[in-house]
Scaffold this motif. Sequence first.
Motif, short mmCIF file in Angstrom:
data_model
loop_
_atom_site.label_atom_id
_atom_site.label_comp_id
_atom_site.label_asym_id
_atom_site.label_seq_id
_atom_site.Cartn_x
_atom_site.Cartn_y
_atom_site.Cartn_z
N HIS A 178 54.53 31.00 -9.53
CA HIS A 178 53.84 29.71 -9.66
C HIS A 178 54.77 28.53 -9.31
N GLU A 179 55.55 28.70 -8.27
CA GLU A 179 56.40 27.61 -7.79
C GLU A 179 55.75 27.02 -6.55
N TYR A 180 55.26 25.80 -6.68
CA TYR A 180 54.49 25.17 -5.61
C TYR A 180 55.23 24.05 -4.90
N ARG A 181 56.43 23.73 -5.37
CA ARG A 181 57.20 22.68 -4.71
C ARG A 181 57.70 23.17 -3.35
N VAL A 182 58.22 22.23 -2.56
CA VAL A 182 58.75 22.57 -1.24
C VAL A 182 60.00 21.73 -0.99
N GLY A 183 60.93 22.29 -0.23
CA GLY A 183 62.22 21.64 -0.04
C GLY A 183 62.14 20.30 0.66
N LEU A 184 61.27 20.17 1.65
CA LEU A 184 61.09 18.90 2.37
C LEU A 184 59.61 18.59 2.46
N THR A 185 59.24 17.38 2.14
CA THR A 185 57.87 16.91 2.40
C THR A 185 57.73 16.66 3.91
N PRO A 186 56.52 16.52 4.41
CA PRO A 186 56.37 16.17 5.83
C PRO A 186 57.10 14.87 6.18
N GLU A 187 57.06 13.89 5.28
CA GLU A 187 57.74 12.63 5.55
C GLU A 187 59.25 12.84 5.67
N SER A 188 59.81 13.67 4.78
CA SER A 188 61.25 13.96 4.84
C SER A 188 61.59 14.75 6.10
N ALA A 189 60.76 15.73 6.42
CA ALA A 189 60.99 16.51 7.64
C ALA A 189 61.00 15.59 8.86
N GLY A 190 60.09 14.62 8.88
CA GLY A 190 60.06 13.66 9.99
C GLY A 190 61.34 12.86 10.10
N GLU A 191 61.91 12.48 8.95
CA GLU A 191 63.17 11.74 8.97
C GLU A 191 64.29 12.60 9.56
N VAL A 192 64.33 13.87 9.20
CA VAL A 192 65.36 14.77 9.74
C VAL A 192 65.19 14.90 11.26
N VAL A 193 63.94 15.04 11.70
CA VAL A 193 63.68 15.13 13.15
C VAL A 193 64.11 13.85 13.85
N ARG A 194 63.84 12.71 13.26
CA ARG A 194 64.21 11.43 13.88
C ARG A 194 65.73 11.26 13.97
N HIS A 195 66.45 12.01 13.16
CA HIS A 195 67.91 11.99 13.26
C HIS A 195 68.42 12.95 14.33
N THR B 57 67.11 32.88 -29.49
CA THR B 57 66.03 33.82 -29.19
C THR B 57 65.33 33.54 -27.87
N SER B 58 65.82 32.59 -27.09
CA SER B 58 65.18 32.24 -25.82
C SER B 58 65.39 33.32 -24.77
N LYS B 59 64.40 33.45 -23.91
CA LYS B 59 64.50 34.25 -22.69
C LYS B 59 63.57 33.60 -21.68
N PRO B 60 63.92 33.63 -20.39
CA PRO B 60 63.09 32.93 -19.40
C PRO B 60 61.67 33.50 -19.35
N THR B 61 60.70 32.59 -19.24
CA THR B 61 59.31 32.99 -19.05
C THR B 61 58.77 32.32 -17.78
N THR B 62 57.53 32.61 -17.45
CA THR B 62 56.93 32.08 -16.23
C THR B 62 55.64 31.34 -16.56
N HIS B 63 55.14 30.60 -15.58
CA HIS B 63 53.85 29.92 -15.77
C HIS B 63 52.72 30.94 -15.96
N SER B 64 52.88 32.15 -15.44
CA SER B 64 51.86 33.18 -15.62
C SER B 64 51.84 33.70 -17.04
N ASP B 65 53.00 33.73 -17.68
CA ASP B 65 53.12 34.26 -19.04
C ASP B 65 54.15 33.40 -19.78
N PRO B 66 53.75 32.18 -20.19
CA PRO B 66 54.73 31.17 -20.58
C PRO B 66 55.34 31.30 -21.97
N THR B 67 54.69 32.03 -22.87
CA THR B 67 55.17 32.03 -24.26
C THR B 67 55.37 33.43 -24.80
#
Length: 372
Positions: A12-29, A277-287
């Motif tokens: 459930h990771e929906y983020r992305v490293g570059l937005t289209p706007e950021s990608a455009g800036e890299v291309v313009r460089h 008592t913590s251990k990593p969980t996920t958005h699919s099974d958060p608790t």
Amino acid sequence: MRVGVPTEIKDHEYRVGLTPESAGEVVRHGHEVMVQSGAGLGIGATDDDYRAVGAQIVDTSDQVFSKAEMVVKVKEPLASERALLRDDQILFTYLHLAPDPDQTRDLLASGAICIAYETVTDATGGLPLLKPMSQVAGRMSIQAAAHCLEKAQSGRGVLMGGVPGVLPARVTVIGGGVVGFNAAQMAVGMGADVTILDRSPRALEALSRHFGVQAKTPFSNATTIQDCVSTSDVVIGAVLIPGAAAPRLVTRDMLGTMKRGAVLVDVAIDQGGCFETSKPTTHSDPTFVVDDVVHYCVANMPGAVARTSTYALNNVTLPHVLSIADKGWRAALGDDANLADGLNVWNGQVTNAAVAESLNLDFVPITTALHS
């Protein structure tokens, strides 16, 4: 430079490293940008949005990793992605290596140059690439806690703000930094009874000034933690030692003193967690529940609000992406000591002292990498 953006594959990771706007800036460089098909869908960005700014769309992560000179991600590479890294390739993303020996071993073996968002600093000693996600996670921690308090989620059945004639939830926030401040803001805004613990007199003074009578700000030690934990409906773990594993401040024994159905939200789980008592969980099974206490330990909380998180993250990462692409990693880090603090792994060696100490590995100073 050829910059690659793969689709994130963590649960459930929906983020992305570059937005289209950021990608455009890299291309313009004057650089090439390769984006894996569908990488931006979680933030509402289509392949055509990336094509419109000059990025190339490729079908698989293998194509991204095999061709890119720099890979820009959000979350740490999983094992299948680490296997694709190669010698002298630049990886720019969150890493959180201290509690993750397997990832560290694989990155060392890859020979890649691994720059971690979370250890890049600024002139005041802050962590500017971690801050926006800490703000998001701090605010989300109270949303998550309010949900977990519901009886159907195994919680106490307590409304965060109470109602006239019924007391609100008691919330303790351990750590008064960016996460803790934002968690406290949300809890106060919902009408909870809020206590913020910290060991820094300066931080406590600032918190007291900001919240006034809306939040209590005692000094953090074993006794105050024990007292607050035992009487709280919600405890937010918001401690951070940059690069290092989080200290375990709430012990298993303390759980026995807590109210049945109380909630722990461990925002420090990326660095190993601050509850024993913590251990990593996920958005699919958060608790999960230990000793009748609900634990919420999702390691990528901001991924649930991907659009807000991605744009907030790109606001601070893009200047560094451009610097590395324009100058090459060695010159970019040599020109910017704060960006250089982000270098965690180089040439099969650990270049972050806190990571090396946490994992009992040899440490090589960043200056060695820059002048090699």
